[in-house]
Design an enzyme around this catalytic site. Structure first.
Site, short mmCIF file in Angstrom:
data_model
loop_
_atom_site.label_atom_id
_atom_site.label_comp_id
_atom_site.label_asym_id
_atom_site.label_seq_id
_atom_site.Cartn_x
_atom_site.Cartn_y
_atom_site.Cartn_z
N ASN A 140 0.86 -1.18 0.00
CA ASN A 140 0.00 0.00 0.00
C ASN A 140 0.90 1.23 0.00
OD1 ASN A 140 -1.76 2.07 0.52
ND2 ASN A 140 -2.35 1.36 2.59
N TRP A 141 0.96 1.87 -1.14
CA TRP A 141 1.86 3.03 -1.25
C TRP A 141 1.28 4.28 -0.61
CZ3 TRP A 141 4.82 3.25 -6.61
CH2 TRP A 141 5.74 2.18 -6.64
N LYS A 142 0.00 4.25 -0.21
CA LYS A 142 -0.64 5.41 0.42
C LYS A 142 -0.45 6.64 -0.48
CE LYS A 142 -0.01 3.10 4.79
NZ LYS A 142 0.13 3.18 6.23
N HIS B 73 -9.33 1.27 5.07
CA HIS B 73 -8.05 1.42 5.77
C HIS B 73 -8.25 2.36 6.96
CE1 HIS B 73 -3.92 2.46 6.66
NE2 HIS B 73 -3.57 1.39 5.98
N GLU C 271 -6.60 4.72 8.00
CA GLU C 271 -6.35 6.13 7.70
C GLU C 271 -7.59 6.76 7.05
OE1 GLU C 271 -2.68 5.42 5.61
OE2 GLU C 271 -1.77 4.85 7.52
N GLU D 157 -5.01 -4.92 10.55
CA GLU D 157 -3.96 -3.92 10.73
C GLU D 157 -4.22 -3.17 12.04
OE1 GLU D 157 -2.13 -2.80 6.65
OE2 GLU D 157 -3.78 -1.44 7.05
N GLY E 33 3.01 2.19 10.74
CA GLY E 33 3.99 3.26 10.62
C GLY E 33 4.74 3.58 11.90
N SER F 90 3.73 -2.22 10.17
CA SER F 90 5.17 -2.32 10.41
C SER F 90 5.77 -3.66 10.01
CB SER F 90 5.51 -1.98 11.88
OG SER F 90 5.19 -0.63 12.15
N GLY G 152 5.14 1.34 4.35
CA GLY G 152 6.43 1.95 4.06
C GLY G 152 7.42 1.04 3.36
P1 13P Z 1 3.35 0.31 7.49
O1 13P Z 1 3.83 -0.99 6.90
O2 13P Z 1 4.08 1.50 6.98
O3 13P Z 1 3.29 0.23 8.99
O4 13P Z 1 1.83 0.51 7.00
C1 13P Z 1 0.94 -0.54 7.09
C2 13P Z 1 -0.30 -0.20 6.37
O5 13P Z 1 -1.04 0.69 6.77
C3 13P Z 1 -0.61 -0.93 5.14
O6 13P Z 1 -1.90 -0.69 4.70
#
Ligand code: 13P
Length: 250
Positions: free
Chosen positions: A10-12, A97, A99, A167, A173, A212, A234
């Site tokens: 997931n590149w966000k 998600h 976020e 998640e 993150g 993470s 990430g």
């Molecule tokens: P990280 O791997 O950066 O913690 O993010 C996880 C995530 O939100 C994947 O959707």
């Protein structure tokens, strides 16, 4: 039989056109991946989906979106429909998600409606669930996850059109991860819940762990029962990290 693992990035809100260099490196590395029965996806920002799908067509690397609207088209400025993602060449879409649940106040009912739209458009819906730190400390993790799965699961879900991603919000993150035992507990709980909700599909639905995931912890996390892959933030931005995580499946 265990479901086929899915290693998804997931590149966000990261990635300009310059990121195509990294994407093509991932595409090429994935094509050489020694194990046949592992699926791969990268979900870049919407601006890159169409070109990313063109770059990866016919390869083992599939492309996904990070959100979609509940409707196919219409007066919804700034939104993107599942049909548009499919038309652009996406195979997956991440939905609910944490976020988006936080930034855009997405409810379980909205996530479910989006997942229904995604499935109708022929996409695989990757529905995310997970507790906050406060909820974990309060001992409410399973209750929270149960309500989210219950409320977000689309009707007509099958092993082919639904993926669940667990998640924990506090692990995203932060470099923090739950213990393998904690991950095992939640994933087994979700599997049992799926058996009640979609008995025919339950064993085949992939339940990913996200939060993470790094090369250093991937082998331990991916070895946990009922963990059928990873949703990587990430560490999916760099080909080397993404492939070292996938190596947990060698
Ligand atoms: P990280 O791997 O950066 O913690 O993010 C996880 C995530 O939100 C994947 O959707």
């Amino acid at each position: 039989m265990n479901p086929r693992p899915l290693v998804a990035g997931n590149w966000k809100m990261n990635g300009l056109k310059a990121a195509f260099a990294e994407l093509s490196a991932i595409r090429d590395a994935v094509s050489q991946f020694p194990k046949e029965n592992v699926d791969f996806a990268i979900c870049p920002p919407a601006t890159l989906v169409s070109a990313a799908a063109d770059m990866t067509r016919g390869t083992r690397l599939k492309i996904g979106g990070q959100d979609c609207h509940t409707k196919i088209s219409g007066a919804h400025t700034g939104d993107i429909s599942a049909a548009m993602l499919a038309d652009a060449g996406a195979a997956y879409v991440i939905l609910g998600h944490s976020e988006r649940r936080a930034d855009h106040h997405e409810s379980d009912a909205l996530v479910r409606a989006k997942a229904e739209a995604a499935i109708r458009a022929g996409l695989v819906a990757v529905v995310c669930v997970g507790e906050t730190k406060d909820q974990r400390v309060a001992g409410d993790t399973l209750k929270v996850v149960e309500a989210q799965v219950d409320g977000s699961l689309p009707p007509g879900a099958t092993a082919d059109n639904l993926v669940i991603a667990y998640e924990p919000v506090w692990a995203i993150g932060t470099g923090l991860t739950p213990t393998a035992a904690d991950v095992a507990e939640v994933h087994a709980f979700i599997r049992a819940q799926l058996k009640r909700l979609v008995p025919d599909a339950a064993d085949g639905v992939r339940i990913l762990y996200g939060g993470s995931v790094k090369p250093a912890n991937a082998a331990e996390l991916m070895a946990v029962a009922n963990v059928n892959g990873a949703l990587i933030g990430g560490a999916s931005l760099k080909c080397d990290d993404f492939i070292r995580i996938a190596a947990a499946y060698k």
